[in-house]
Design an enzyme around this catalytic site. Sequence first.
Site, PDB file in Angstrom:
ATOM      1  N   LYS A 270      41.972  93.134  33.745  1.00 35.94           N
ATOM      2  CA  LYS A 270      42.959  92.593  34.860  1.00 35.94           C
ATOM      3  C   LYS A 270      42.128  92.032  36.100  1.00 35.94           C
ATOM      4  O   LYS A 270      42.725  91.496  36.992  1.00 35.94           O
ATOM      5  CB  LYS A 270      43.976  93.554  35.247  1.00 35.94           C
ATOM      6  CG  LYS A 270      45.211  93.938  34.070  1.00 35.94           C
ATOM      7  CD  LYS A 270      45.955  94.998  34.648  1.00 35.94           C
ATOM      8  CE  LYS A 270      46.950  95.244  33.717  1.00 35.94           C
ATOM      9  NZ  LYS A 270      48.137  94.282  33.785  1.00 35.94           N
TER      10      LYS A 270
ATOM     11  N   GLN B 137      42.186  95.596  27.912  1.00 30.88           N
ATOM     12  CA  GLN B 137      42.724  96.844  28.328  1.00 30.88           C
ATOM     13  C   GLN B 137      42.939  98.050  27.609  1.00 30.88           C
ATOM     14  O   GLN B 137      42.843  99.129  27.895  1.00 30.88           O
ATOM     15  CB  GLN B 137      44.194  96.335  28.890  1.00 30.88           C
ATOM     16  CG  GLN B 137      44.830  97.403  29.615  1.00 30.88           C
ATOM     17  CD  GLN B 137      46.265  96.847  30.153  1.00 30.88           C
ATOM     18  OE1 GLN B 137      46.677  95.644  29.856  1.00 30.88           O
ATOM     19  NE2 GLN B 137      47.060  97.536  30.721  1.00 30.88           N
TER      20      GLN B 137
ATOM     21  N   ARG C 104      44.813  91.895  26.959  1.00 29.89           N
ATOM     22  CA  ARG C 104      45.550  93.451  26.400  1.00 29.89           C
ATOM     23  C   ARG C 104      44.659  94.187  25.279  1.00 29.89           C
ATOM     24  O   ARG C 104      44.761  95.342  25.229  1.00 29.89           O
ATOM     25  CB  ARG C 104      46.773  92.949  25.623  1.00 29.89           C
ATOM     26  CG  ARG C 104      47.752  92.469  26.370  1.00 29.89           C
ATOM     27  CD  ARG C 104      48.397  93.144  27.629  1.00 29.89           C
ATOM     28  NE  ARG C 104      49.502  92.707  28.232  1.00 29.89           N
ATOM     29  CZ  ARG C 104      49.959  93.203  29.394  1.00 29.89           C
ATOM     30  NH1 ARG C 104      49.276  94.346  29.977  1.00 29.89           N
ATOM     31  NH2 ARG C 104      50.989  92.763  29.771  1.00 29.89           N
TER      32      ARG C 104
ATOM     33  N   THR D   4      44.093  86.794  39.197  1.00 30.00           N
ATOM     34  CA  THR D   4      45.247  87.043  39.619  1.00 30.00           C
ATOM     35  C   THR D   4      45.886  85.760  40.296  1.00 30.00           C
ATOM     36  O   THR D   4      45.122  85.530  41.530  1.00 30.00           O
ATOM     37  CB  THR D   4      45.607  88.419  40.335  1.00 30.00           C
ATOM     38  OG1 THR D   4      44.918  89.550  39.853  1.00 30.00           O
ATOM     39  CG2 THR D   4      46.847  88.692  41.027  1.00 30.00           C
TER      40      THR D   4
ATOM     41  N   GLU E 204      55.820  92.512  25.704  1.00 35.55           N
ATOM     42  CA  GLU E 204      57.003  92.953  25.505  1.00 35.55           C
ATOM     43  C   GLU E 204      57.790  92.043  24.611  1.00 35.55           C
ATOM     44  O   GLU E 204      58.354  92.339  23.658  1.00 35.55           O
ATOM     45  CB  GLU E 204      57.776  93.199  26.655  1.00 35.55           C
ATOM     46  CG  GLU E 204      57.098  94.306  27.769  1.00 35.55           C
ATOM     47  CD  GLU E 204      58.019  94.469  28.802  1.00 35.55           C
ATOM     48  OE1 GLU E 204      59.226  94.781  28.968  1.00 35.55           O
ATOM     49  OE2 GLU E 204      57.735  93.747  29.898  1.00 35.55           O
TER      50      GLU E 204
ATOM     51  N   ASP F 241      48.176  96.923  42.486  1.00 28.41           N
ATOM     52  CA  ASP F 241      49.229  96.373  41.503  1.00 28.41           C
ATOM     53  C   ASP F 241      49.916  97.593  41.027  1.00 28.41           C
ATOM     54  O   ASP F 241      49.625  98.729  40.610  1.00 28.41           O
ATOM     55  CB  ASP F 241      48.612  95.743  40.461  1.00 28.41           C
ATOM     56  CG  ASP F 241      49.828  94.995  39.501  1.00 28.41           C
ATOM     57  OD1 ASP F 241      50.846  94.671  40.254  1.00 28.41           O
ATOM     58  OD2 ASP F 241      49.324  94.602  38.526  1.00 28.41           O
TER      59      ASP F 241
ATOM     60  N   HIS G  17      59.989  97.804  31.881  1.00 23.22           N
ATOM     61  CA  HIS G  17      58.865  97.392  31.304  1.00 23.22           C
ATOM     62  C   HIS G  17      57.661  98.635  30.648  1.00 23.22           C
ATOM     63  O   HIS G  17      57.333  98.834  29.870  1.00 23.22           O
ATOM     64  CB  HIS G  17      57.915  96.691  32.597  1.00 23.22           C
ATOM     65  CG  HIS G  17      56.503  96.424  32.127  1.00 23.22           C
ATOM     66  ND1 HIS G  17      56.109  95.778  31.062  1.00 23.22           N
ATOM     67  CD2 HIS G  17      55.425  97.059  32.608  1.00 23.22           C
ATOM     68  CE1 HIS G  17      54.775  95.533  31.033  1.00 23.22           C
ATOM     69  NE2 HIS G  17      54.353  96.546  31.944  1.00 23.22           N
TER      70      HIS G  17
ATOM     71  N   ASP H 237      49.898  88.289  37.146  1.00 25.62           N
ATOM     72  CA  ASP H 237      48.760  89.524  36.887  1.00 25.62           C
ATOM     73  C   ASP H 237      48.139  89.276  35.616  1.00 25.62           C
ATOM     74  O   ASP H 237      48.675  89.887  34.628  1.00 25.62           O
ATOM     75  CB  ASP H 237      49.371  90.938  37.025  1.00 25.62           C
ATOM     76  CG  ASP H 237      48.235  91.814  36.975  1.00 25.62           C
ATOM     77  OD1 ASP H 237      47.178  91.670  36.847  1.00 25.62           O
ATOM     78  OD2 ASP H 237      48.691  93.102  36.392  1.00 25.62           O
TER      79      ASP H 237
ATOM     80  N   TYR I 169      53.582  99.640  39.166  1.00 29.28           N
ATOM     81  CA  TYR I 169      54.093  99.791  37.752  1.00 29.28           C
ATOM     82  C   TYR I 169      55.672  99.936  37.874  1.00 29.28           C
ATOM     83  O   TYR I 169      55.913 101.198  37.235  1.00 29.28           O
ATOM     84  CB  TYR I 169      53.305 100.715  36.844  1.00 29.28           C
ATOM     85  CG  TYR I 169      53.490 100.779  35.407  1.00 29.28           C
ATOM     86  CD1 TYR I 169      53.323  99.590  34.527  1.00 29.28           C
ATOM     87  CD2 TYR I 169      53.444 102.087  34.695  1.00 29.28           C
ATOM     88  CE1 TYR I 169      53.502  99.903  33.106  1.00 29.28           C
ATOM     89  CE2 TYR I 169      53.651 102.359  33.598  1.00 29.28           C
ATOM     90  CZ  TYR I 169      53.639 101.205  32.687  1.00 29.28           C
ATOM     91  OH  TYR I 169      53.771 101.289  31.217  1.00 29.28           O
TER      92      TYR I 169
ATOM     93  N   GLU J 149      55.422  88.913  38.475  1.00 29.83           N
ATOM     94  CA  GLU J 149      55.641  90.116  39.211  1.00 29.83           C
ATOM     95  C   GLU J 149      55.921  89.236  40.769  1.00 29.83           C
ATOM     96  O   GLU J 149      55.628  88.369  40.895  1.00 29.83           O
ATOM     97  CB  GLU J 149      54.256  90.827  39.488  1.00 29.83           C
ATOM     98  CG  GLU J 149      53.626  91.359  38.268  1.00 29.83           C
ATOM     99  CD  GLU J 149      52.577  92.202  38.535  1.00 29.83           C
ATOM    100  OE1 GLU J 149      52.357  92.682  39.340  1.00 29.83           O
ATOM    101  OE2 GLU J 149      51.914  92.688  37.227  1.00 29.83           O
TER     102      GLU J 149
ATOM    103  N   GLU K 174      51.828  88.461  33.415  1.00 29.73           N
ATOM    104  CA  GLU K 174      52.685  89.300  33.896  1.00 29.73           C
ATOM    105  C   GLU K 174      53.410  88.743  35.258  1.00 29.73           C
ATOM    106  O   GLU K 174      52.688  88.618  36.177  1.00 29.73           O
ATOM    107  CB  GLU K 174      52.048  90.568  34.291  1.00 29.73           C
ATOM    108  CG  GLU K 174      51.721  91.355  33.033  1.00 29.73           C
ATOM    109  CD  GLU K 174      51.113  92.843  33.357  1.00 29.73           C
ATOM    110  OE1 GLU K 174      51.103  93.299  34.498  1.00 29.73           O
ATOM    111  OE2 GLU K 174      50.551  93.466  32.460  1.00 29.73           O
TER     112      GLU K 174
END
Length: 423
Positions: A246, A233, A230, A250, A351, A119, A126, A226, A121, A194, A192
């Site tokens: 994570k 993480q 948090r 998925t 976000e 994965d 973001h 994904d 970034y 993606e 997330e």
Amino acid sequence: MTDVPWVSIPAGSGFGIENLPYGVFSLPGELPRVGVAIGNHVLDLAGLAAEGLVDDRRWFASGSLNGFMAAGRAAWEANRARIIELLTIETYRERVEPHLIPLDQVELARPFDVADYVDFYSSIHHAANVGRIFRPHADPLPPNWRHLPVGYHGRAGTVQVSGTPVYRPWGQRRETPEQEPSYGPSRRLDFEAEIGFVAGMPSAPGHPLPTSAFRDHIFGFVLVNDWSARDIQAWESQPLGPFLSKSFATSISPWVVPVAALEAARVAPPTQDPPVLPYLRCDEPWGLDVTVEILLNGQVISRPPFASMYWTSPQQLAHATVGGAPLRTGDLFASGTVSGPERDQRGCLLELTWGGTEPIELADGTRRTFLEDGDTVTIRAFAPTAGGGRLSLGEVTGTVHPSPAFPSEVPGAILGSAGTPET
């Protein structure tokens, strides 16, 4: 030959003749096999192969696309051209029509066996937002971010098809720097949005792939969620990257959209400054004009533009193999969270709620900072076609379920009054 199909395709379905995504399906009591979506139907490729209408080398009577994906670009292109013939030339209709099965009668499975999972970034918006949330008084982007596609290595075994339940994960978290870590279900579960690509043709160890090799090795694109814990993480990513936060789930969409289907969606990506190193240079524009939509409990809460991604898919492929790692059939590479410059273009709740400080309000009057049990997240995406229409990448959906049974004797666990974890 005309490109107008004889099969009925509802307006706005997104699964027209320009698309033809591959998937794996089954009927009740039958083994899974490979099919192609067209309108509101799935075209049974195993059935066509049994009648000699398409070339088949044991590719399609299978519960996985891996065999066909490993056949390579020439086989992909030939099969795509043949399917277009079968669906657009009227004389084939009598033989092909019995192999069209209504989509609402089939069950869709994970389309390919995942060999490995990475994965990235790759959205500058973001990455900058995350930096501002966690490092408000420092440069939001780390020093390496504009020089290489940053990524982490995920767990292939937890990649699951759309619709599979997502169980709230457990792990260590620390609420404040002064507290000792505790153990229990994540309190800050996130999604997330993606887009990923999957490898077909493998490569040899020690032989990096250039950006120009993308079409020869990559079979197609899928949507990816994904899922991210948090709080877990934040505690575990010191100093290495995400691990348990994570690796619990998925989700991917059931349809793999061929690379060829998205040719009309290619646009120039954002300007990269400073200029990238030679192995990351790309002679073609490989930004993709794909609009992503995120729905929470049926309500659209964001529309991130994939065209704004700083790092492109061919650059991600080149970087992933530059050290000599071989590409394997079924390798999945996800883009990282897709976010745009506007607030309603952010691709995750971290976000959208600015780290949980600005809750979003849903149509039913409830508010969210992070996901609650019972919440359903759906990600869908659309791209333009050469004829001015709209192509669908399908959708990936998942519903959050409570954590499974909680061990009663776990040092540091946080228990509620009934012996269940507090959330």
